[in-house]
Structure formats: structure tokens, C-alpha cells
Design a protein around this motif. Structure first.
Motif, mmCIF file in Angstrom:
data_model
loop_
_atom_site.group_PDB
_atom_site.id
_atom_site.type_symbol
_atom_site.label_atom_id
_atom_site.label_comp_id
_atom_site.label_asym_id
_atom_site.label_seq_id
_atom_site.Cartn_x
_atom_site.Cartn_y
_atom_site.Cartn_z
ATOM 1 N N MET A 274 0.834 -1.211 0.000
ATOM 2 C CA MET A 274 0.000 0.000 0.000
ATOM 3 C C MET A 274 0.871 1.264 0.000
ATOM 4 O O MET A 274 0.515 2.275 -0.603
ATOM 5 C CB MET A 274 -0.962 -0.013 1.179
ATOM 6 N N SER A 275 2.019 1.225 0.678
ATOM 7 C CA SER A 275 2.924 2.374 0.677
ATOM 8 C C SER A 275 3.465 2.627 -0.734
ATOM 9 O O SER A 275 3.654 3.782 -1.140
ATOM 10 C CB SER A 275 4.089 2.134 1.636
ATOM 11 N N GLN A 276 3.707 1.552 -1.477
ATOM 12 C CA GLN A 276 4.219 1.716 -2.835
ATOM 13 C C GLN A 276 3.189 2.383 -3.745
ATOM 14 O O GLN A 276 3.537 3.246 -4.562
ATOM 15 C CB GLN A 276 4.637 0.359 -3.398
ATOM 16 N N TYR A 277 1.923 2.025 -3.590
ATOM 17 C CA TYR A 277 0.888 2.686 -4.399
ATOM 18 C C TYR A 277 0.750 4.156 -4.006
ATOM 19 O O TYR A 277 0.515 5.026 -4.865
ATOM 20 C CB TYR A 277 -0.451 1.951 -4.271
ATOM 21 N N ALA A 278 0.919 4.453 -2.710
ATOM 22 C CA ALA A 278 0.885 5.853 -2.270
ATOM 23 C C ALA A 278 2.051 6.620 -2.892
ATOM 24 O O ALA A 278 1.899 7.773 -3.317
ATOM 25 C CB ALA A 278 0.956 5.921 -0.746
ATOM 26 N N ALA A 279 3.218 5.995 -2.963
ATOM 27 C CA ALA A 279 4.404 6.659 -3.506
ATOM 28 C C ALA A 279 4.267 6.950 -4.994
ATOM 29 O O ALA A 279 4.774 7.967 -5.484
ATOM 30 C CB ALA A 279 5.636 5.802 -3.251
ATOM 31 N N ILE A 280 3.592 6.081 -5.710
ATOM 32 C CA ILE A 280 3.340 6.342 -7.138
ATOM 33 C C ILE A 280 2.564 7.648 -7.296
ATOM 34 O O ILE A 280 2.904 8.509 -8.114
ATOM 35 C CB ILE A 280 2.569 5.167 -7.776
ATOM 36 N N GLU A 281 1.545 7.814 -6.470
ATOM 37 C CA GLU A 281 0.751 9.044 -6.523
ATOM 38 C C GLU A 281 1.592 10.254 -6.100
ATOM 39 O O GLU A 281 1.485 11.333 -6.691
ATOM 40 C CB GLU A 281 -0.467 8.916 -5.602
ATOM 41 N N ALA A 282 2.448 10.072 -5.096
ATOM 42 C CA ALA A 282 3.300 11.172 -4.643
ATOM 43 C C ALA A 282 4.186 11.677 -5.780
ATOM 44 O O ALA A 282 4.325 12.891 -5.993
ATOM 45 C CB ALA A 282 4.159 10.721 -3.463
ATOM 46 N N LEU A 283 4.788 10.761 -6.515
ATOM 47 C CA LEU A 283 5.697 11.161 -7.597
ATOM 48 C C LEU A 283 4.943 11.736 -8.788
ATOM 49 O O LEU A 283 5.445 12.645 -9.464
ATOM 50 C CB LEU A 283 6.533 9.957 -8.033
ATOM 51 N N LYS A 284 3.757 11.242 -9.034
ATOM 52 C CA LYS A 284 2.978 11.733 -10.181
ATOM 53 C C LYS A 284 2.368 13.107 -9.924
ATOM 54 O O LYS A 284 2.386 13.980 -10.797
ATOM 55 C CB LYS A 284 1.872 10.741 -10.528
#
Length: 389
Positions: A274-284
Motif C-alpha cells: 500500500m505504501s508503494q501505491y501511495a508513492a506512485i501518486e506522490a511522484l505523479k
């Protein structure tokens, strides 16, 4: 005859000193009305769109393991981010590993490159975990002091003096924790020249890269000739206000990253899905919030540095991160005495500088990742404490 009791704890761990930062957190935790300038994390809540992405991943049932190196989509976003922000290019398929925080990435790097007795030059003042991580990996930490008179910037001749046949790497953090000092391109080039000449690796902790205030940030990996000998550590904790998500990453040339992945897959399997999916949004989509946070930190930095100098605690201007590192030598107290008495008398928690290495003695680390109102009240209390001495 009574048998001798067996020692189950390793000598290495037995001799390991507890974190000097944690002791002051524990002291402050039992007190009411404490203003903490000790904690090394943003006071901002992770932006809603990033939290929502994690929630959405759970709702969609994305709860399984990811690949050991992390979601490919996240590694692709990291690759684009590092290229666009810092002008360094890493392949998302085999040169980027997603880790459980930046600390995990540093530990992974040490365990991958060090054989027993190998030396790592550690520039201090430094984050409290660097030396223990070298030692736990079987290496020897050779500490070199960056001095206040040089704005806590290490000089090339200081490195030259401690390099030996056993030296394998130099550990650098810029912007630095605890001093906030940031090395510019010319200063990095001077260190790079030494690394190339002596065939050394650089482990570059760049977790505070987003938080630079007066000039553009330069990554060590962007210096000519250094991509192939840099292990670049970064993450989401500081710049994106995602400390509790425990997500970092490490970039390195394929021969190093592939070896690191072997250690990673046995030790950790993968970072939180779940943290990895959050990080995708952070970078985008997280850049606007990051820029607003940086503006706020810059205002707070300017206030607290000026205030410390006005009340008699000499303080250099930190180029990045969210720490001020004022000198308390004028009070006649040691760093430990100052921090303990300030906490007990005025309910302000700071970190004594000596926990970051010998060159930190005579200083305290103060995080300005607090509201301006709290910083103002903390400064008033510190002034009152100094006046009472």
C-alpha cells in the motif's frame, strides 16, 4: 558444579550503544507541555491524494507481495523523478530497489559491499545510525570531523589523510542531518576526484534532497565519473511527509544493485504494497505540496537561525533539511547538560550535538519542522533559560 551461563547475545550487539536521540524522546514523553525541537520528521500530514491512493489500493484488494525490487510502475516513476529533478538516469528494471525506508537502503548497501575489516569513512556530525550500520555489517567506521569553522563541510585533505588500503567507501549525507549543511557542485566534485583517484565508492544519503533552500541541489551521481561508483539513497519520508509509510529507494549501477537485491530478497522480501501505491501518486502529483512545504521550511529556517544568533547562540545558515545546529559553548555547558537542563527547566526538547559524533559537542540539534508559533515560544523559553544561567 554449576554450569556457566551461556551468553546468547552477540558481542557486537552487546557493545552497541543505544540511540542518543531516543533517550531524550523518552524523557520528554512523560512530561506535559513540552515543545519538541528534537523530532526529525515533518510536521505536515501526508497530503490527502497520497493517502487516498493507499486507501484505494486496499479497496481494490492490492494486498499481495510485490516483486522484490518493488512495483515496476513505482520504479519507473522513481526513474523519471530522478532524471527530471536531479539529472541522474537509472534503469527502472535493474538499477532501482524500493526499500523499507532510507535507513534500510543504507543497511542494505553496507551489507552488500563490506567484507570483515573493510573501512568506511563516515563524515561527522552524522546521523546516529551510520557508524552502527557499518559495524553491524562487519566493517570499520573511520570517523572524520567536519568542523564548524568550515560550516561543517568536509575538506578534501581531511579525507586524504584517513584513506588506507582497507578503505572501500565514503559515507556522505547532503543536506546533512544534523547540521543542515549542503555541499554544492564544486565541493562534490572535489570529493569525487578523491573517490576516483583511490577507487572508492560513495554512499550518498540524499533523503533531504527536496529540502534545499538557497541553490539547486546537485546529486553526487550527477558528477562526472561518479554514477558508476555511487550508491544513491533517497526516499519519501522527508520531502513528501511520509515518515510512517516507511518507504525509501536505492539507485546503483547494475553490478551493485543486482547484488543488493540478493540481500534484500532474503532480509525483507519487499516494501509495503500500500505504501508503494501511495508513492506512485506522490511522484505523479505531489510536486505542488512539496513546493509549499519547502517554502514554509525556508521561512522557519530564516526565523530560527536569526533568533538563535540574536539570543547569543551562534548558528550558521543551513542550506537544506530542517535542522539548525547552534553552538551552546557560550553558556559553559556541555551539549548533554544544556539539553537536559533546558528540558527540565523550560520544557523544550532538543538533541545534544555529541550524539552525532565528537565534532557535534558544544552544539544542539533543533528541528524547525514545527509551526512558527511553536518555534517562537521555544525561542522565548530558550532565551529565558540562557538568561537564568
Amino acid at each position: 558444579m554449576k554450569a556457566t551461563k551461556r551468553q546468547f547475545i552477540s558481542k557486537m550487539v552487546t557493545d552497541l550503544k543505544p540511540s542518543g536521540i531516543r533517550r531524550f524522546f523518552d524523557l520528554a514523553a512523560g512530561m506535559e507541555g513540552v515543545i519538541s525541537l528534537g523530532v526529525g520528521e515533518p510536521d505536515f500530514v501526508t497530503p490527502w491524494n497520497i493517502r487516498e491512493a493507499a486507501i484505494n489500493s486496499l479497496e481494490r484488494g492490492f494486498t499481495a507481495y510485490t516483486p522484490n525490487a518493488g512495483l515496476l510502475e513505482l520504479r519507473e516513476e522513481i526513474s523519471y523523478y530522478m532524471n527530471s529533478q536531479f539529472d541522474v538516469n537509472y534503469s527502472p528494471t535493474d538499477e532501482i530497489i524500493v526499500t523499507v525506508g532510507a535507513s534500510s537502503a543504507i543497511d542494505l548497501a553496507m551489507r552488500t559491499i563490506l567484507d570483515p575489516g573493510d573501512e568506511v569513512i563516515v563524515v561527522e556530525p552524522c546521523f546516529v545510525s551510520y557508524v552502527p550500520m557499518v559495524e553491524l555489517a562487519g566493517g570499520v567506521a573511520v570517523q572524520v570531523q567536519a568542523l564548524k569553522e568550515n560550516d561543517f563541510k568536509i575538506l578534501p585533505n581531511q579525507l586524504e589523510q584517513v584513506i588506507s588500503s582497507k578503505t572501500k567507501a565514503i559515507m556522505l549525507c547532503s543536506p546533512n542531518n544534523p547540521t543542515g549543511t549542503m555541499l554544492n557542485k564544486q565541493e562534490l566534485e572535489a570529493i569525487a576526484k578523491i573517490a576516483i583517484q583511490h577507487d572508492l565508492l560513495i554512499i550518498a544519503d540524499e533523503i533531504y534532497a527536496e529540502l534545499s533552500y538557497d541553490e539547486d541541489y546537485t546529486s553526487m551521481a550527477a558528477i562526472e565519473g561518479m554514477r558508476e561508483r555511487t550508491i544513491l539513497v533517497n526516499g519519501f519520508s522527508k520531502g513528501f511527509a511520509m515518515t510512517g509509510w516507511r518507504l525509501g529507494f536505492v539507485c546503483a549501477p547494475i553490478e551493485i544493485s543486482s547484488a543488493m537485491l540478493k540481500v534484500h530478497q532474503y532480509a525483507l522480501m519487499c516494501a509495503s504494497t500500500m505504501s508503494q501505491y501511495a508513492a506512485i501518486e506522490a511522484l505523479k502529483n505531489g510536486r505542488p505540496e512539496v513546493e509549499e512545504m519547502v517554502k514554509s521550511y525556508r521561512r522557519r529556517r530564516n526565523y530560527i537561525v536569526q533568533s538563535f544568533n540574536e539570543i547569543g547562540l551562534e548558528c550558521h545558515i543551513p542550506g537544506g533539511a530542517f535542522y539548525a545546529f547552534p553552538s551552546i559553548k557560550s553558556t559553559g555547558l556541555t551539549s548533554q547538560q544544556f539539553a537536559e537542563q533546558l528540558l527540565m527547566k523550560e520544557n523544550v526538547a532538543v538533541v545534544p550535538g555529541d550524539v552525532f559524533g565528537e565534532s557535534g559537542e558544544g552544539h544542539i540539534r533543533c528541528s524547525y519542522a514545527s509551526s512558527l508559533e511553536e518555534l517562537q515560544e521555544a525561542v522565548n523559553r530558550i532565551k529565558r533559560f540562557i538568561d537564568s544561567l
